[in-house]
Design a protein around this motif. Structure first.
Motif: not given
Length: 117
Positions: A13-39
């Motif tokens: 699941f974690g690998l799928a999340i990482k792959e989807a995040r990268i495909k959407q050109n999002l950084t961990r910081e951006q995702v963290g900010s969007l869903i309010e979690i620590d990168p």
């Protein structure tokens, strides 16, 4: 009492999340900010298979359009993989001409598969 080995392994699941995040050109910081979690929490989910909270799981699959079916219901025939869902989402932006090209490609692949049988 559950045995430790009965717990779900979130690494795929974690690998799928990482792959989807990268495909959407999002950084961990951006995702963290969007869903309010620590990168760093996202890093642990992606790389170590850390179990996300239910809310974080929901937020990640909603934001990144990842199918949980393939992870939690792998034996079901109705499962749409995250890859299939991503492709379908991309097709929403295709022109009619681009859809015709995609249809031709799909027909060519299908014929190639049939010839190998």
């Amino acid at each position: 009492m559950r045995k430790k080995e009965d717990k779900y392994d979130f690494k795929k699941f974690g690998l799928a999340i990482k792959e989807a995040r990268i495909k959407q050109n999002l950084t961990r910081e951006q995702v963290g900010s969007l869903i309010e979690i620590d990168p760093r929490y996202l890093t642990n989910i992606e790389n170590k298979g850390q179990h996300p909270s239910l809310q974080v799981l929901y937020d990640l699959v909603s934001l990144l359009n990842v199918s949980v079916d393939e992870f939690f219901l792998p034996d079901m025939n109705t499962v749409k993989s995250s890859r299939r869902r991503w492709i379908e989402k991309q097709m929403d932006n295709f022109t009619e001409k681009e859809l015709i090209l995609l249809e031709s490609l799909a027909n060519g692949i299908k014929k190639s598969i049939e010839m190998k049988k």
